[in-house]
Enzyme design. Structure first.
Site, PDB file in Angstrom:
ATOM      1  N   SER A   1      -2.582   4.034   3.440  1.00  0.00           N
ATOM      2  CA  SER A   1      -3.603   3.859   2.872  1.00  0.00           C
ATOM      3  C   SER A   1      -4.597   2.843   3.329  1.00  0.00           C
ATOM      4  O   SER A   1      -5.928   3.665   2.600  1.00  0.00           O
ATOM      5  CB  SER A   1      -2.970   3.729   1.408  1.00  0.00           C
ATOM      6  OG  SER A   1      -2.819   3.374   0.503  1.00  0.00           O
TER       7      SER A   1
ATOM      8  N   SER B   1       0.938  -0.815  -0.057  1.00  0.00           N
ATOM      9  CA  SER B   1       0.024  -0.069  -0.072  1.00  0.00           C
ATOM     10  C   SER B   1       0.502   1.636  -0.251  1.00  0.00           C
ATOM     11  O   SER B   1       2.116   0.944   0.849  1.00  0.00           O
ATOM     12  CB  SER B   1      -1.048  -0.122   1.078  1.00  0.00           C
ATOM     13  OG  SER B   1      -0.349   0.029   2.775  1.00  0.00           O
ATOM     14  N   ASP B   2       0.167   2.495  -0.457  1.00  0.00           N
ATOM     15  CA  ASP B   2       0.792   3.733  -0.065  1.00  0.00           C
ATOM     16  C   ASP B   2       0.940   3.767   1.440  1.00  0.00           C
ATOM     17  O   ASP B   2      -0.047   3.396   2.085  1.00  0.00           O
ATOM     18  CB  ASP B   2       0.290   4.966  -0.710  1.00  0.00           C
ATOM     19  CG  ASP B   2       1.020   5.902  -1.354  1.00  0.00           C
ATOM     20  OD1 ASP B   2       1.929   5.857  -0.372  1.00  0.00           O
ATOM     21  OD2 ASP B   2       1.181   6.906  -2.517  1.00  0.00           O
ATOM     22  N   CYS B   3       1.818   4.805   1.552  1.00  0.00           N
ATOM     23  CA  CYS B   3       2.027   4.669   3.110  1.00  0.00           C
ATOM     24  C   CYS B   3       0.705   5.503   4.108  1.00  0.00           C
ATOM     25  O   CYS B   3       0.145   6.131   3.527  1.00  0.00           O
ATOM     26  CB  CYS B   3       3.376   5.063   3.208  1.00  0.00           C
ATOM     27  SG  CYS B   3       4.298   5.019   3.457  1.00  0.00           S
TER      28      CYS B   3
END
Length: 780
Positions: A306, A302-304
């Site tokens: 997310s 995941s993007d941080c």
């Protein structure tokens, strides 16, 4: 009293000395700790680990992963779902930080990599958008290879990780996007070729074993992510409404190429929603496409934050446990940050997700680390990269490549009456003016590390001729010092104005509102040009494009160059081009629009194609119908090149099955799959385009040969589409023949309204330079 006072002072001195000694010992311990890489299966230090199957390098990775996962408790498994993985000391597995960055050099963003006394900096290459402007695939890969070598060298002394969340391959759809600087531009073909080449440079080992990784790359941000913070629309809550057609032919191709052709080890899902679903919780996008259709051999991250975002910001789930469960079940393997680790245990206990799903996720993570050699014992004793160390970082060759990459990307947009290159012998005094004229950090853009060293534009120019500097104004430029700048320009033989943007204007979480030069930069440029007695060269340092129509039309401004964010050696590269030591060959990887474009097109409209009913003009050179300041592919040279098409078919016939409906009735298109495509070689659906290219000028130069096509107007097909490109270098009067192999089903197909690839039937145009070649595709 005196004796008592002395005793107290001695005690105080002893206390301070003790504290200082402890501090120095701590620093020393930390330094020693940093000098060793983090790895598992240290059988030398702990011989009992040699009996564990997951430490047995003679077994295949699947067997080793299965053994490892089977030894873990549920709590231990959950510790490997987050980016700060918790070690298991009983099994000789240390904690590991997954988040490192290598967008255009090893970065200290993320915490997985850092700089210290052993390795104080790393080679900082140009920001991606400028490297992409070189249109040189071999350069893309060469940079990736250097970055991964420096990363491995840093890993061996405990200063870097092995998993790097780069590159960013999102399409640069709108010029206002603050992160466009990180991408290879607006074209899916260029972005795809960049992605594959850079990933291969990062990942491929010298031994060529596909089951091994030099470092693990990650293509991000999946998908349709290109709004950060625009007029109170934020990436955490933005729902990108994307039709199937645009998804298939614009947003997805770079990611597909990353996985299918680049064999990337990871894909990062984005913050935004796509058509109402968070990307990190969409099973169709993750398990269905990345893992299913494209067969990802690696992990999805995941993007941080997310997973946190889809719960707290988007309110997509009612509880944090549900957010964790939905993302894992959708196919997410690793959560950047701690949210999943915090709530996964309860999610299992209440039955939202089972342990088998967690096993699957961490198995993908462990398999990646095993391909990296993380479970093979001391990396310094490993054959491939064990000998790398600080001396392999910031080498002279690496720094020269950074300089050459910047030179290759610089785009010459205007050169009135051949005013460039400047002749050093004719210039006694050079005025260097502007907010970026003596820039350092601005040159390396974002997701940067600490460079080996900086050479600013002023320093680069001053190495060749006597130069005098005036700031003129800062980037935001509310009150320019017009008087001083004008006086300097009026007294100099030539003027170089270095204007543009920096991270206060465009960056992650900051999109622009207009396309004008920031603040009162235009006023400064205009006033300086008005009084200058010699040539005036305008240098634009930026990630995104600007409406510089005023400068394009101003006769006193004789030269315009766009230099992106050119990296640590940017000043040298700029001087090399201005003084003619390097013949410019960069081409714009994105359209430069007039300000009127953004005044009528909201960033949030994701549609690529124009809509005549409401005046929507479309996006990028492929669909945009309006006027441009500069076009995709624009770029001048100090020499001239001629093109001639030597060989290309005029007719391609599709051999359809006897029962195919299009044999008996007129069709606009046929499917780009089926027997007529399966038998492409025998059926004649592959053809070659041969082009003769000649350097007709009086000096050597590099040149990008573009092959575009204009397909029939069906299914909202692109107005123009890049089939391929080739970078060549030719001496004075030299010529060569370039060959493009065209696969009709792959390269000439268009995407229909429901996202399916079709071969349009009818009349095509092939474009090479100013030449056009007619081609007809029919059925038989």
């Amino acid at each position: 009293m005196a004796s008592s006072s002395l005793t107290e002072r001695n005690r105080a001195l002893f206390s301070v000395s003790t504290l200082l000694l402890c501090f120095l010992l701590c620093i020393s311990e930390q330094s020693n700790a940093q000098s060793s890489p983090v790895f598992a299966c240290d059988v030398t230090g702990n011989p009992s680990l040699a009996g564990l199957r997951f430490c047995n390098t003679g077994l295949n990775i699947k067997s080793r992963v299965t053994d490892l996962v089977g030894r873990l408790t549920l709590e231990e498994k959950i510790g490997f779902l987050g980016s700060n993985a918790i070690g298991v000391s009983r099994l000789g597995i240390p904690a590991y930080k997954w988040w490192s960055e290598a967008l255009h050099g090893v970065s200290n963003v993320g915490g997985g990599s850092s700089f210290s006394g052993q390795v104080p900096g790393a080679t900082s290459f140009p920001q991606v958008i400028l490297t992409a402007a070189s249109f040189n695939v071999s350069l893309f890969q060469a940079i990736g290879k250097v970055v991964s070598t420096e990363a491995r060298a840093m890993y061996n002394v405990g200063s870097a990780g092995l998993t790097f969340w780069s590159p960013n391959v999102n399409i640069f759809r709108d010029p206002r996007w603050g992160r466009g600087q990180e991408t290879p531009g607006e074209d899916p073909e260029l972005s795809s070729k960049y992605a594959v080449a850079y990933v291969r440079g990062l990942q491929e080992t010298d031994g060529g074993d596909p089951n091994r990784l030099k470092v693990a790359a990650c293509c991000k941000h999946y998908t349709a992510y290109d709004v950060d913070n625009w007029k109170d629309v934020h990436r955490f809550t933005f729902n990108a409404v994307v039709n199937q057609q645009d998804m298939a032919d614009t947003f997805q191709p770079p990611f597909k190429s990353c996985v299918v052709d680049g064999n990337v080890a990871s894909v990062m899902c984005s913050y935004n929603q796509v058509n109402g679903k968070p990307t990190c919780a969409d099973p169709d996008l993750l398990s269905g496409v990345i893992r299913g259709q494209w067969k990802l051999n690696g992990y999805i991250v995941s993007d941080c934050d997310s997973v946190d975002v889809l719960y707290t910001k988007q309110h997509y789930t009612k509880t944090p446990e549900e957010a964790v469960a939905k993302s894992i079940l959708a196919g997410l393997d690793l959560n950047c940050d701690h949210f999943t680790g915090q709530y996964a245990m309860k999610a299992v206990k209440v039955g939202l997700v089972n342990e088998t799903a967690i096993d699957k996720a961490i198995s993908n993570n462990f398999a990646t680390l095993m391909r990296l050699g993380f479970f093979d014992g001391d990396p310094k004793k490993q054959q491939l990269y064990g000998g790398l160390g600080p001396n392999d970082v910031c080498t002279a060759n690496n720094q020269e490549l950074a300089r050459d990459a910047a030179r290759q990307g610089i785009v010459l947009l205007k050169n009135s009456a051949g005013s460039l290159p400047l002749s050093p012998s004719a210039i006694k005094t050079l005025a260097v003016i502007g907010p970026n004229a003596n820039a350092t950090e601005t040159m390396i853009g974002n997701y940067n590390g600490i460079p080996c060293k900086y050479t600013t534009p002023l320093q680069g120019l001053a190495e060749t001729v006597s130069s005098t500097y005036q700031l003129g104004c800062n980037v935001a430029c509310a009150e320019p010092d017009l008087g001083s700048a004008a006086a300097l320009a009026a007294s100099a033989d030539a003027v170089v104005l270095v204007m543009g943007a920096d991270q206060s204007i465009e960056q992650e979480n900051l999109d622009r509102l207009d396309l004008y030069l920031p603040g009162k930069q235009q006023e400064l440029v205009t006033q300086v040009a008005k009084v200058a007695k010699g040539p005036v060269v305008l240098v634009i340092m930026s990630g995104g494009a600007f409406d510089i129509t005023f400068a394009k039309n101003e006769e006193k401004i004789t030269g315009i160059m766009w230099v992106g964010y050119p990296g640590e050696a940017g000043g040298l590269a700029i001087a090399d081009v201005i003084f003619g030591r390097h013949n410019p060959s960069g081409n714009l990887p994105m359209t430069w629009y007039p300000q009127s474009y953004v005044e009528k097109v909201p960033m949030t409209n994701m549609n690529m194609r124009p809509d005549k009913s409401n005046g929507y003009p479309g996006r990028t050179y492929r669909f945009y119908t309006g006027e441009t300041v500069y076009a995709f592919g624009d770029g001048l040279s100090y020499t001239n090149f001629n093109h001639q098409i030597l060989k290309a078919p005029k007719l391609v016939s599709l051999d359809l099955d006897e029962n195919h409906a299009c044999r008996s009735s007129e069709c606009q298109s046929v499917d780009a799959i089926g027997p007529h495509c399966d038998n492409a070689v025998g059926g004649g659906l592959n053809f070659e385009v041969q082009l003769k290219v000649r350097n007709v000028g009086d000096r050597e130069g590099s040149h990008t040969v573009f092959l575009f096509t204009t397909p029939p107007e069906v299914h909202g097909s692109p107005r123009k589409h890049l089939l391929g490109f080739e970078k060549i270098r030719l001496g004075e009067k030299e010529e060569t023949v370039i060959r493009f192999n065209v696969d009709v089903c792959k390269d000439l197909s268009v995407v229909d309204e429901i996202g399916k690839r079709k071969i349009a039937l009818g009349h095509y145009l092939l474009h090479v330079g100013s030449f056009k070649h007619s081609l007809t595709i029919s059925v038989s």
